[in-house]
Design an enzyme around this catalytic site. Structure first.
Site, PDB file in Angstrom:
ATOM      1  N   CYS A   1     -16.789  22.127 -19.138  1.00  0.00           N
ATOM      2  CA  CYS A   1     -17.422  23.382 -19.561  1.00  0.00           C
ATOM      3  C   CYS A   1     -16.354  24.433 -19.910  1.00  0.00           C
ATOM      4  O   CYS A   1     -15.634  24.239 -20.881  1.00  0.00           O
ATOM      5  CB  CYS A   1     -18.416  23.862 -18.518  1.00  0.00           C
ATOM      6  SG  CYS A   1     -19.625  24.978 -19.274  1.00  0.00           S
TER       7      CYS A   1
ATOM      8  N   HIS B   1     -21.502  19.687 -16.912  1.00  0.00           N
ATOM      9  CA  HIS B   1     -21.031  19.812 -15.524  1.00  0.00           C
ATOM     10  C   HIS B   1     -21.232  18.507 -14.744  1.00  0.00           C
ATOM     11  O   HIS B   1     -22.266  18.341 -14.099  1.00  0.00           O
ATOM     12  CB  HIS B   1     -21.813  20.933 -14.827  1.00  0.00           C
ATOM     13  CG  HIS B   1     -21.420  22.299 -15.265  1.00  0.00           C
ATOM     14  ND1 HIS B   1     -20.595  23.113 -14.524  1.00  0.00           N
ATOM     15  CD2 HIS B   1     -21.725  22.998 -16.383  1.00  0.00           C
ATOM     16  CE1 HIS B   1     -20.417  24.263 -15.156  1.00  0.00           C
ATOM     17  NE2 HIS B   1     -21.087  24.219 -16.284  1.00  0.00           N
TER      18      HIS B   1
ATOM     19  N   GLU C   1     -20.030  17.616 -12.010  1.00  0.00           N
ATOM     20  CA  GLU C   1     -20.056  17.840 -10.554  1.00  0.00           C
ATOM     21  C   GLU C   1     -21.460  18.141 -10.042  1.00  0.00           C
ATOM     22  O   GLU C   1     -21.691  18.137  -8.841  1.00  0.00           O
ATOM     23  CB  GLU C   1     -19.075  18.963 -10.174  1.00  0.00           C
ATOM     24  CG  GLU C   1     -19.534  20.393 -10.425  1.00  0.00           C
ATOM     25  CD  GLU C   1     -19.475  20.832 -11.899  1.00  0.00           C
ATOM     26  OE1 GLU C   1     -19.232  19.983 -12.783  1.00  0.00           O
ATOM     27  OE2 GLU C   1     -19.701  22.029 -12.151  1.00  0.00           O
TER      28      GLU C   1
HETATM   29  N1  GLN Z   1     -19.553  30.542 -21.060  1.00  0.00           N
HETATM   30  C1  GLN Z   1     -18.381  30.211 -20.306  1.00  0.00           C
HETATM   31  C2  GLN Z   1     -17.115  30.521 -21.098  1.00  0.00           C
HETATM   32  O1  GLN Z   1     -17.154  30.705 -22.263  1.00  0.00           O
HETATM   33  C3  GLN Z   1     -18.403  28.754 -19.884  1.00  0.00           C
HETATM   34  C4  GLN Z   1     -19.591  28.497 -18.983  1.00  0.00           C
HETATM   35  C5  GLN Z   1     -19.376  27.495 -17.909  1.00  0.00           C
HETATM   36  O2  GLN Z   1     -18.261  27.044 -17.644  1.00  0.00           O
HETATM   37  N2  GLN Z   1     -20.436  27.148 -17.216  1.00  0.00           N
HETATM   38  O3  GLN Z   1     -16.067  30.605 -20.544  1.00  0.00           O
END
Ligand code: GLN
Length: 192
Positions: free
Chosen positions: A85, A176, A178
């Site tokens: 992410c 994610h 995890e």
């Molecule tokens: N929106 C976040 C970003 O741009 C990432 C979101 C997340 O890691 N759950 O850094």
């Protein structure tokens, strides 16, 4: 095997616990560490950069010296790096229409932050991941991988965009792992 989870901000303890369960699941010996200091980096086989806020994570990585140390070890090919992410944003060469994140640029790919927008801030969907198969994935304010080039290869798609990519020992996942009790993905990126 020594696996570190970058413990600056974000989904840190969830990753530590998930990696421990993954190692147990496959009966692999290993140690999992919270990484807060640059001196820890050279001791690791793998570093996981968790989800969170990529601007904050990158700023504190630079400030702590972890940023330079990760690049050094990664370039020597002695460290596998997995970004999930927000972490996937840090792996990218380019962030489209956004210059607030200083990325590591380890993977030849371009990402877009917050791609799915307000309507679908978080959602779950099934992906088909090369080397894993059908996989139920959780997305939270996720970025998207817009394109890969060079040695960077897509491993999973979401619509016409990319959800997971690999470049050698480096991986980027926009979801994610995890938060899912499915350890097959750890087998893939930790080479268990
Ligand atoms: N929106 C976040 C970003 O741009 C990432 C979101 C997340 O890691 N759950 O850094």
């Amino acid at each position: 095997m020594k696996i570190g989870v970058l413990a600056i901000q974000g989904d840190v303890s969830e990753h530590v616990e998930a990696v421990k369960r993954g190692l147990e699941h496959f009966d692999v010996q290993g140690n999992v560490f919270y990484v807060r200091k640059k001196e820890q980096i050279s001791q690791l086989d793998y570093l996981i950069i968790p989800g969170g806020e990529s601007t904050t994570i990158s700023r504190l990585m630079v400030k702590s010296g972890i940023y330079d140390e990760v690049l050094k070890q990664a370039e020597k090919k002695e460290l596998g790096v997995i970004g999930t992410c927000a972490g996937s944003i840090l792996m990218a060469k380019d962030v489209i229409d956004d210059n607030r994140v200083k990325t590591l640029g380890l993977m030849d790919m371009a990402v877009r932050r917050n791609f799915f927008g307000r309507q679908r801030e978080s959602f779950e969907t099934e992906l088909d991941i090369e080397g894993v198969g059908k996989y139920y994935a959780v997305f939270i304010r996720a970025p998207v991988i817009d394109k890969c080039w060079g040695k960077c290869k897509p491993l999973a798609y979401i619509g016409d965009k990319i959800a997971m990519a690999r470049e050698g020992n480096f991986f980027a996942l926009i979801f994610h792992p995890e938060l899912t009790e499915d350890y097959r993905i750890y087998k893939l990126f930790l080479n268990l």
